[in-house]
Design a protein around this motif. Structure first.
Motif, PDB file in Angstrom:
ATOM      1  N   ASP A 105       0.811  -1.220   0.000  1.00  0.00           N
ATOM      2  CA  ASP A 105       0.000   0.000   0.000  1.00  0.00           C
ATOM      3  C   ASP A 105       0.843   1.270   0.000  1.00  0.00           C
ATOM      4  N   ASN A 106       2.129   1.158   0.329  1.00  0.00           N
ATOM      5  CA  ASN A 106       3.021   2.318   0.355  1.00  0.00           C
ATOM      6  C   ASN A 106       3.584   2.637  -1.029  1.00  0.00           C
ATOM      7  N   MET A 107       3.389   1.729  -1.998  1.00  0.00           N
ATOM      8  CA  MET A 107       4.047   1.859  -3.297  1.00  0.00           C
ATOM      9  C   MET A 107       3.035   2.032  -4.431  1.00  0.00           C
ATOM     10  N   LYS A 108       3.459   2.803  -5.428  1.00  0.00           N
ATOM     11  CA  LYS A 108       2.682   2.950  -6.656  1.00  0.00           C
ATOM     12  C   LYS A 108       3.644   2.826  -7.830  1.00  0.00           C
ATOM     13  N   LEU A 109       3.100   2.394  -8.941  1.00  0.00           N
ATOM     14  CA  LEU A 109       3.872   2.242 -10.174  1.00  0.00           C
ATOM     15  C   LEU A 109       3.439   3.296 -11.175  1.00  0.00           C
ATOM     16  N   TYR A 110       4.402   4.065 -11.666  1.00  0.00           N
ATOM     17  CA  TYR A 110       4.131   4.982 -12.782  1.00  0.00           C
ATOM     18  C   TYR A 110       4.488   4.200 -14.042  1.00  0.00           C
ATOM     19  N   ARG A 111       3.501   3.448 -14.555  1.00  0.00           N
ATOM     20  CA  ARG A 111       3.751   2.505 -15.641  1.00  0.00           C
ATOM     21  C   ARG A 111       4.345   3.177 -16.875  1.00  0.00           C
TER      22      ARG A 111
END
Length: 126
Positions: A105-111
């Motif tokens: 939940d702390n991470m996101k991907l800028y695809r």
């Protein structure tokens, strides 16, 4: 027979959300996992922190909180980490490498990563 629990997927972020949350509001920490020579030749998103992909596992798994913050300037357990590279593949690999150590939940991907940022005329440090 026990039911299989689906693996939680990392959330993705797009250009507009990144631009707003990172550049305008300062709420996100953008980690660029490209190699330093790529940043010199291609440029970088202003304010992004470079942690090359080969360093990611060791940095997040083995450095203490204090060592990590001294080296990279932010807490490794920050809640708004966004991973980026040139096209998204290495950013996704970085997240896979540290999934068990950093809450998903702390991470996101800028695809779309830097390619998408460029295509949307985002500011670039050259």
């Amino acid at each position: 027979m026990a039911e299989e629990v689906p693996e939680q997927q990392v959330k993705e972020i797009g250009f507009a959300e990144l631009e707003d949350g990172f550049l305008k509001k300062g709420e996100l920490i953008l980690i660029d996992v490209r190699n330093p020579d790529e940043l010199k030749t291609q440029g970088s998103i202003p304010g992004a922190i470079n942690i090359p992909l080969p360093e990611v596992p060791d940095a997040f798994k083995n450095l203490t909180e204090e060592e990590f913050k001294a080296k990279y300037g932010f807490d490794k357990l920050s809640k708004n980490l966004v991973f980026s590279c040139r096209s998204g593949k290495r950013a996704e690999a970085a997240i896979e490498n540290i999934k068990g150590f950093i809450p998903i939940d702390n991470m996101k991907l800028y695809r779309g990563s830097f390619s998408d940022w460029e295509a949307n005329d985002g500011a670039i440090n050259k």
